[in-house]
Design a protein around this motif. Structure first.
Motif, PDB file in Angstrom:
ATOM      1  N   HIS A 465       0.875  -1.178   0.000  1.00 26.60           N
ATOM      2  CA  HIS A 465       0.000   0.000   0.000  1.00 26.60           C
ATOM      3  C   HIS A 465       0.911   1.227   0.000  1.00 26.60           C
ATOM      4  CE1 HIS A 465      -3.592   2.322   1.941  1.00 26.60           C
ATOM      5  NE2 HIS A 465      -3.319   2.715   0.717  1.00 26.60           N
ATOM      6  N   ARG A 506      -2.594   7.265  10.265  1.00 29.42           N
ATOM      7  CA  ARG A 506      -2.521   5.827   9.988  1.00 29.42           C
ATOM      8  C   ARG A 506      -1.087   5.419   9.660  1.00 29.42           C
ATOM      9  NH1 ARG A 506      -6.483   3.817   5.666  1.00 29.42           N
ATOM     10  NH2 ARG A 506      -5.516   5.401   4.334  1.00 29.42           N
ATOM     11  N   ALA A 509      -0.715   1.941   8.012  1.00 28.11           N
ATOM     12  CA  ALA A 509      -1.529   1.596   6.847  1.00 28.11           C
ATOM     13  C   ALA A 509      -0.710   1.534   5.568  1.00 28.11           C
ATOM     14  CB  ALA A 509      -2.664   2.608   6.680  1.00 28.11           C
ATOM     15  N   GLU A 634     -12.979  -2.143   3.513  1.00 23.80           N
ATOM     16  CA  GLU A 634     -11.808  -1.290   3.750  1.00 23.80           C
ATOM     17  C   GLU A 634     -12.233   0.098   4.202  1.00 23.80           C
ATOM     18  OE1 GLU A 634      -9.599  -1.350   0.149  1.00 23.80           O
ATOM     19  OE2 GLU A 634      -8.870  -3.395   0.429  1.00 23.80           O
ATOM     20  N   ARG A 698      -3.584  -2.094  13.745  1.00 24.08           N
ATOM     21  CA  ARG A 698      -3.435  -1.457  12.429  1.00 24.08           C
ATOM     22  C   ARG A 698      -2.612  -2.343  11.486  1.00 24.08           C
ATOM     23  NH1 ARG A 698      -4.894   3.729  11.728  1.00 24.08           N
ATOM     24  NH2 ARG A 698      -5.428   4.970  13.563  1.00 24.08           N
ATOM     25  N   ASP A 702      -4.139  -4.188   8.114  1.00 20.09           N
ATOM     26  CA  ASP A 702      -3.617  -3.905   6.768  1.00 20.09           C
ATOM     27  C   ASP A 702      -3.177  -5.188   6.066  1.00 20.09           C
ATOM     28  OD1 ASP A 702      -4.052  -1.193   6.860  1.00 20.09           O
ATOM     29  OD2 ASP A 702      -2.057  -0.696   7.597  1.00 20.09           O
ATOM     30  N   ARG A 706      -4.982  -7.154   2.889  1.00 19.52           N
ATOM     31  CA  ARG A 706      -4.210  -7.447   1.682  1.00 19.52           C
ATOM     32  C   ARG A 706      -4.362  -8.915   1.278  1.00 19.52           C
ATOM     33  NH1 ARG A 706       0.415  -9.637   0.037  1.00 19.52           N
ATOM     34  NH2 ARG A 706       1.017 -10.305   2.125  1.00 19.52           N
TER      35      ARG A 706
END
Length: 722
Positions: A465, A506, A509, A634, A698, A702, A706
Motif C-alpha cells: 500500500h 494511519r 496503513a 476497507e 493497524r 492492513d 491485503r
C-alpha cells in the motif's frame, strides 16, 4: 640666495622622503581620491596622522637658510591631507606639523607654524570644493602642482613677521626653496599615489568582474535547474502515458508509431541530460560514487539498452570483455556507463552498415590500481582529419556530421574522464570508421556478498500500500497506474501537509511513500522531516523522492531530509517498480528483525485468515460481489480506526468501535484482527497495553485486508477464465 652646493642634498632628501611617504600611504590602503559625498571618518584620521607625521619628518631634514629659518617640502603632504582626507585629516596634520615646528623653535617658529595652518586650510578648502561640486576626478597632476605653487605664494606675506633685517633675504632664498620642494613633492606624491590608486581600482574592477561572472554562473545554473524541472514535468506525463499504452491491445502499425514516439521522447530526455551534465561539469559539481562491477555486467548493459536500436538499424553490435575475466572491480560505474552510452550512441548514429564493437580489458598498474580499457570501434562515416583536433570542444560537430544533436557528447566524455583521472584517444578515417580508446582508473576487489539476495525468507514480490504525495494530476495518474499494474494499492494526497496528516493518522496503513518535492502548502523535504519526527513506524517508513530536479546536490538534500532514494522524472516504470521492491524487501527484513520488540501480539496472531469463511461467501454470491464487499469493508475499517483514534485522544476506552470491528473481521475470516479487537474491547486493559494493541491492530488489519483482497482477486480471475 639659493646655494646648490649646500641646499641640494636636503632638497633631494625631502623628495626621497616624500616618495617613501607616498609608498607608505598607498600601501596602507587608506588612500582614496574622494568621489563625492561623505568621507570615511576612520580613513580621515589615518590620513591626517600619516601626512602630519610625514610633514614633521620633513622638517627634521630642512634647508636651513639662517639660524631658525627652515625650508623644506612640508607643504606637499599638508596640502594632500586636506585634499584627500577632508577637514578632519587637515586638522590632525596641522596640529602635528605646527607642534613640531614650534618644538624646533628658532626665529621662524611662529611664521613656520602659521605657514602650516594656512597650507592645511588651503588643502581642505580645495578638497571640499571638489567634493561639493562633484568633480574630484578633475584633480589632475597639473592642477595639484599648480595648487602647491599658488599655496606657497599665498603664504609669502608671513615673511613680514620676521625682523626687517631678515625679511628680504628670507624672501629671495626661502620661498624659492619652498616652492621647488612643494611643487616637486606634490608631483611625486600625486604621481606615485595616483599610480597606486589606479592599480587598486583596477583590482576592484577585476574583483567586481569576477563576482559578476560568478553570479552569472550561479544564475545560469539556477536557470538550467529550473528549465530541467519545467521540462521534466511534462516529459513525465508524455513518456508515462506512452509506457502505459504498451499494455493495451493495439494493431502493429499503431504500436510501431507509439514506439517511435516513446523512443523520440527518451532521445529528447538524453539531450536534456547532456545539457545538465555539461552544466554540472562546468560548475565543478559532478558527484562521484564508487560501486562494484564486472566487465560482463558492462557488456550486458550495452546489449540490453542498445540491442533493439541496433536491430532496427540492422547494424551488428558486439560487446564483451576478456573470455577468462571473472574479476570484480571498484569504480565510478555511473560515469563509466555514461561514457559508454555516449560513445556507443555516437557510433550507432553514424554507422549505417557493418558493426559496432565494444571491448573491455583490464590493464595492470602498480599496486592494487588498475585501468579499465574501453575500445569502441565502428564502421561508420568517420571524422575528417581537420576536425579531430577540436572534436572534444563544447558544441563541436564534425563537418560531415548529420542529424540533430547538441555537440556535447564527446566533450562531456572527455571532461568526465579528466575528472576521473582517465584518458581518451580517437582515431578515424573518413569512409572507414572511428576507433575510440578510453582508460579509467579502477580497483581490483573481492566481490561483496549481497545478503538480501541470499535471504529466502523475505518476499521478493510483496504487494504494498503506497502513499503518493503528488500535486500534478497527470503525475498522480501515471504513478497510480504503474503501481496498479504491478499489483500495488495506492492512496493519493496532493500536498506535503496532507501526507504528514495521513501518516500521523494511519502510520501502519502504508508500506512506502512516493514523495514529490515541489508541492503547495508544504514541500516534500519539509514533509519528510515532519514524518520522521512522528517516530514509531513513521521513523522507518521508506520514502522515495519523485523529482524533476536532477542535480546531485539537490538529491543529497533530499536524502539528508530523511528520504531513502531519489527517482528522477520522467519515471520509467521498471525503475520505479524495482526501487519500490528493493525498499519493501529491506523494510520487511528490518521489521522481521525487530518483530518481537515492536509487537508482542503479532506473534500469537500471525495474520490469521480463515479462508473457508471467504470461500463460503464467494460460493453464496460471487467473487466479483465479494470483491466489491471487500472494498466497502476497507472503507468501514478506516472509519472505525478513526473512531478508535478519537477515543484514545479523548482518554476514553475504545470498547464500542473495537466490538464493531471484531464483528466485521469475523465475517470475513480475519481471526487475527478479531482477536486483537476483542482484547481492545476489554475495559480492564491498561493504557500502555491499549496503545500497543492499537498499533498491532493497524498492522494486522492492513496485512489481513491485503491477503483477503489478493485471495478474492485470484478467485475473480479464475471465474473470468471459466
Amino acid at each position: 640666495m639659493f646655494d646648490f652646493t649646500s641646499h641640494l642634498i636636503p632638497l633631494v632628501a625631502n623628495v626621497g622622503m616624500l616618495a617613501l611617504l607616498a609608498w607608505g600611504v598607498s600601501l596602507s590602503g587608506a588612500m582614496r581620491i574622494p568621489t563625492g559625498g561623505r568621507i570615511n571618518g576612520r580613513k580621515s584620521v589615518i590620513l591626517g596622522l600619516t601626512f602630519g607625521i610625514g610633514a614633521a619628518m620633513l622638517m627634521n631634514i630642512p634647508v636651513e637658510i639662517q639660524p631658525g629659518i627652515l625650508g623644506d617640502g612640508r607643504g606637499a603632504p599638508l596640502l594632500m591631507a586636506g585634499i584627500v582626507g577632508g577637514p578632519i585629516a587637515a586638522l590632525i596634520a596641522m596640529l602635528i606639523g605646527a607642534t613640531m615646528r614650534l618644538y624646533l623653535a628658532g626665529a621662524g617658529a611662529i611664521p613656520g607654524a602659521l605657514y602650516i595652518v594656512l597650507i592645511c586650510l588651503i588643502g581642505a578648502a580645495w578638497g571640499e570644493f571638489h567634493r561639493r561640486t562633484g568633480r574630484p576626478g578633475k584633480t589632475r597632476l597639473g592642477r595639484l602642482t599648480l595648487l602647491a605653487a599658488v599655496a606657497t605664494a599665498v603664504t609669502m606675506p608671513l615673511v613680514l613677521l620676521l625682523p626687517e633685517s631678515q625679511q628680504l633675504a628670507v624672501l629671495v632664498s626661502l620661498w624659492p626653496i619652498n616652492c621647488i620642494a612643494n611643487t616637486v613633492g606634490m608631483a611625486v606624491l600625486a604621481t606615485l599615489i595616483g599610480h597606486e590608486i589606479n592599480r587598486r581600482q583596477h583590482e576592484i574592477e577585476l574583483e567586481e568582474q569576477k563576482e559578476a561572472a560568478r553570479n552569472a554562473t550561479i544564475a545560469k545554473s539556477r536557470f538550467v535547474a529550473a528549465i530541467s524541472h519545467d521540462i521534466r514535468t511534462p516529459m513525465n506525463g508524455i513518456l508515462g502515458v506512452l509506457q502505459m499504452a504498451d499494455r493495451y491491445q493495439i494493431d502493429d502499425e499503431f504500436r510501431t508509431r507509439l514506439e517511435v514516439a516513446k523512443n523520440s521522447g527518451f532521445y529528447l530526455l538524453t539531450l536534456i541530460n547532456q545539457v545538465l551534465d555539461f552544466s554540472r561539469i562546468e560548475s565543478d559539481k559532478l558527484q562521484y560514487a564508487e560501486e562494484e562491477f564486472t566487465l560482463d555486467g558492462l557488456a550486458s548493459d550495452i546489449e540490453t539498452i542498445f540491442g533493439f536500436q541496433f536491430e532496427e538499424k540492422r547494424v551488428a553490435l558486439s560487446a564483451a570483455g576478456p573470455k577468462q575475466d571473472i574479476g570484480t572491480y571498484l569504480g565510478d560505474v555511473t560515469h563509466i556507463r555514461q561514457i559508454l552510452f555516449n560513445l556507443v550512441g555516437n557510433a550507432l548514429k553514424y554507422t549505417d552498415r557493418g558493426e559496432v564493437s565494444v571491448r573491455f580489458d583490464i590493464v595492470n598498474a602498480p599496486g592494487d590500481q588498475a585501468r579499465l580499457k574501453i575500445l569502441v570501434q565502428d564502421d561508420g562515416i568517420g571524422i575528417p582529419k581537420a576536425d579531430l583536433n577540436g572534436i572534444f570542444d563544447e558544441f563541436a560537430k564534425a563537418t560531415n556530421a548529420r542529424g540533430a544533436g547538441t555537440g556535447l557528447g564527446l566533450s562531456i566524455v572527455n571532461k568526465i574522464l579528466q575528472a576521473l583521472g582517465g584518458t581518451i584517444d580517437i582515431e578515424s578515417v573518413v569512409g572507414l570508421g572511428t576507433k575510440v580508446t578510453c582508460c579509467v582508473p579502477v580497483l581490483v576487489v573481492e566481490p561483496t556478498v549481497n545478503v538480501a539476495e541470499e535471504d529466502d525468507t523475505i518476499p521478493q514480490d510483496r504487494c504494498a500500500h503506497v502513499l503518493i504525495a503528488e500535486d500534478n494530476p497527470i503525475n498522480q495518474m501515471i504513478a497510480e497506474t504503474f503501481l496498479q499494474h504491478a499489483g500495488h494499492r495506492s492512496t493519493i494526497v496532493d500536498n506535503g501537509k496532507r501526507a504528514v496528516d495521513e501518516i500521523r493518522a494511519r502510520p501502519d496503513a502504508y508500506d512506502l511513500i512516493l514523495m514529490d518535492i515541489q508541492m503547495p502548502e508544504m514541500d516534500g523535504i519539509q514533509a519528510s522531516m515532519e514524518i520522521r519526527k512522528l517516530g514509531g513506524r513513521a521513523a522507518d517508513l521508506p520514502i522515495l523522492a519523485l523529482t524533476a530536479n536532477a542535480f546531485e546536490d539537490q538529491k543529497q538534500e533530499y536524502l539528508t531530509a530523511g528520504m531513502q532514494d531519489v527517482l528522477t522524472k520522467p519515471i520509467k516504470q521498471e525503475i520505479l517498480l524495482e526501487a519500490i521492491q528493493n525498499h519493501l524487501s529491506t523494510d520487511a527484513r528490518n521489521m522481521a528483525e525487530h518483530q518481537d520488540e515492536v509487537d508482542p501480539f503479532m506473534e500469537s496472531t500471525n495474520q490469521k485468515i480463515e479462508y473457508d469463511q471467504i470461500r463460503n461467501l464467494i460460493d453464496v454470491a460471487s467473487a466479483s460481489s465479494v470483491s466489491n464487499l471487500v472494498m466497502k469493508l476497507e472503507g468501514e475499517c478506516d472509519r472505525i480506526l478513526g473512531r478508535i483514534d478519537e477515543a484514545f485522544d479523548a482518554g476514553q476506552p475504545a470498547t464500542k468501535p473495537a466490538h464493531e470491528l471484531k464483528g466485521m473481521a469475523m465475517g470475513f475470516g480475519m481471526t487475527g484482527v478479531a482477536e486483537l479487537a476483542k482484547r481492545m474491547e476489554n475495559a480492564n486493559v491498561s493504557l500502555l497495553e491499549s496503545c500497543q494493541l492499537k498499533d498491532a491492530l493497524r498492522r494486522e488489519l492492513d496485512e489481513s485486508l491485503r491477503l483477503v483482497r489478493s485471495y478474492v482477486e485470484e478467485r475473480h480471475r479464475a471465474e473470468l477464465n471459466g
